[in-house]
Design a protein around this motif. Structure first.
Motif, PDB file in Angstrom:
ATOM      1  N   TYR A 219       0.501  -1.315   0.320  1.00 44.72           N
ATOM      2  CA  TYR A 219      -0.178  -0.092   0.089  1.00 44.72           C
ATOM      3  C   TYR A 219       1.306   1.190  -0.029  1.00 44.72           C
ATOM      4  CZ  TYR A 219      -3.438  -2.965   1.093  1.00 44.72           C
ATOM      5  OH  TYR A 219      -4.723  -3.917   1.356  1.00 44.72           O
ATOM      6  N   THR A 221      -0.500   4.638   0.717  1.00 41.78           N
ATOM      7  CA  THR A 221      -0.933   5.869   1.721  1.00 41.78           C
ATOM      8  C   THR A 221      -1.640   5.085   2.845  1.00 41.78           C
ATOM      9  OG1 THR A 221      -2.725   6.064   0.532  1.00 41.78           O
ATOM     10  CG2 THR A 221      -1.196   6.964  -0.141  1.00 41.78           C
ATOM     11  N   VAL A 222      -1.856   5.696   3.881  1.00 42.31           N
ATOM     12  CA  VAL A 222      -3.111   5.374   4.936  1.00 42.31           C
ATOM     13  C   VAL A 222      -4.554   4.740   3.657  1.00 42.31           C
ATOM     14  CG1 VAL A 222      -4.234   5.452   7.163  1.00 42.31           C
ATOM     15  CG2 VAL A 222      -1.634   6.396   6.414  1.00 42.31           C
ATOM     16  N   GLN A 223      -4.866   5.869   3.002  1.00 45.28           N
ATOM     17  CA  GLN A 223      -6.372   5.400   2.582  1.00 45.28           C
ATOM     18  C   GLN A 223      -6.642   4.434   1.943  1.00 45.28           C
ATOM     19  OE1 GLN A 223      -4.202   8.551   2.993  1.00 45.28           O
ATOM     20  NE2 GLN A 223      -5.572   9.943   3.871  1.00 45.28           N
ATOM     21  N   ASP A 224      -5.187   3.831   1.354  1.00 45.52           N
ATOM     22  CA  ASP A 224      -5.580   2.636   0.522  1.00 45.52           C
ATOM     23  C   ASP A 224      -5.269   1.437   1.301  1.00 45.52           C
ATOM     24  OD1 ASP A 224      -5.414   3.465  -1.932  1.00 45.52           O
ATOM     25  OD2 ASP A 224      -3.459   4.140  -2.426  1.00 45.52           O
ATOM     26  N   CYS A 225      -4.937   1.838   2.505  1.00 46.39           N
ATOM     27  CA  CYS A 225      -3.825   0.823   3.640  1.00 46.39           C
ATOM     28  C   CYS A 225      -5.127   0.302   4.091  1.00 46.39           C
ATOM     29  CB  CYS A 225      -3.206   0.768   4.274  1.00 46.39           C
ATOM     30  SG  CYS A 225      -2.489  -0.373   5.919  1.00 46.39           S
ATOM     31  N   CYS A 226      -6.067   1.541   4.860  1.00 48.72           N
ATOM     32  CA  CYS A 226      -7.234   1.162   5.671  1.00 48.72           C
ATOM     33  C   CYS A 226      -8.737   0.702   4.731  1.00 48.72           C
ATOM     34  CB  CYS A 226      -7.986   2.717   5.768  1.00 48.72           C
ATOM     35  SG  CYS A 226      -9.317   2.515   6.973  1.00 48.72           S
ATOM     36  N   ARG A 227      -8.632   1.123   3.378  1.00 51.00           N
ATOM     37  CA  ARG A 227      -9.200   0.254   2.635  1.00 51.00           C
ATOM     38  C   ARG A 227      -9.100  -1.083   1.963  1.00 51.00           C
ATOM     39  NH1 ARG A 227      -9.172   5.776  -0.241  1.00 51.00           N
ATOM     40  NH2 ARG A 227      -7.726   4.604  -1.589  1.00 51.00           N
ATOM     41  N   SER A 230      -9.978  -3.207   5.451  1.00 54.85           N
ATOM     42  CA  SER A 230     -11.284  -3.553   5.429  1.00 54.85           C
ATOM     43  C   SER A 230     -12.018  -4.792   4.367  1.00 54.85           C
ATOM     44  CB  SER A 230     -12.328  -2.019   4.918  1.00 54.85           C
ATOM     45  OG  SER A 230     -11.671  -1.162   5.816  1.00 54.85           O
TER      46      SER A 230
END
Length: 238
Positions: A219, A221-227, A230
């Motif tokens: 990943y 970014t943090v946003q990519d990692c979060c998605r 999930s």
């Protein structure tokens, strides 16, 4: 200047901006992360020798600093296995010889390092011991207790356990975290020093997560990692 005097801080400390982790240190941390899954019994010196064999000219001081930053320690019985906070209350381990026969009998939690292309974050997860179901998780860029408390609050949406087990890390021994358990009459259990299998199920979760998702998707970014997390935990639970 007057503010520094009132707070008893030096001006150099007040104006200091923390430098980001440089690219080479991030590369070393990613290498340590991958190797740690294969040889979790390696300590500072063995990791230093391993990196030297891989062609990285590092000393044990740098490796120790990076391992502390990542929250890693060698997994094997030894005195003073983990360093907590002295004034935080520690609780005994309650799961010895206990038959785990149903969901919500025991929950457990742990924190791991998650690498990104340009940095890293920390992941905490709360798991049901019997079903291995991941009840909740949270990401953070620091090891403050607040993100662990947030994960616990989310887990309570699924119910309440009889016993909650964790290690003796400062996040789980903090009053903000333990008071949430005690207010619901939950018994608190903590891994004993030198007991490497006390929280083995969630350690196994980290291995699965990193091999099956983190290392494959890398990943950015943090946003990519979060998605991505999930999706992965939905896959893992079902």
């Amino acid at each position: 200047m007057r503010q520094c005097q009132l707070l008893r801080l030096s001006r150099s400390t007040y104006y200091y901006n923390k430098r980001p982790i440089d690219k080479y240190n991030l590369r070393l941390m990613n290498l340590l992360d991958e190797q740690y899954l294969e040889t979790p019994f390696y300590g500072v010196r063995r990791f230093t020798h391993w990196l030297l064999r891989e062609g990285h000219h590092v000393n044990h001081k740098r490796v120790r600093r990076l391992m502390l930053l990542m929250g890693f320690h060698a997994i094997y019985p030894k005195p003073r296995l983990s360093m907590g906070v002295k004034n935080h209350k520690k609780y005994p381990y309650l799961l010895s010889s206990l038959a785990i026969t149903r969901p919500d009998q025991v929950w457990c939690a742990d924190i791991t390092y998650i690498r990104l292309q340009r940095g890293f974050v920390y992941l905490v997860a709360v798991m049901d011991w019997f079903s291995r179901y991941v009840l909740s998780w949270e990401l953070s860029n620091s090891l403050e207790a607040q993100f662990c408390c947030a994960a616990l609050n989310k887990a309570f949406r699924h119910g309440t356990p009889d016993i909650f087990n964790s290690d003796q890390g400062a996040q789980f021994t903090s009053s903000d975290f333990t008071k949430r358990l005690l207010s619901r009459s939950i018994k608190i259990s903590m891994d004993g020093r030198g007991r490497v299998f006390d929280n083995i199920f969630i350690e196994r979760l980290w291995r699965s997560l990193k091999h099956e998702d983190i290392y494959l998707k890398d990943y950015e970014t943090v946003q990519d990692c979060c998605r991505g997390l999930s999706d992965y935990f939905l896959f893992y639970n079902r």
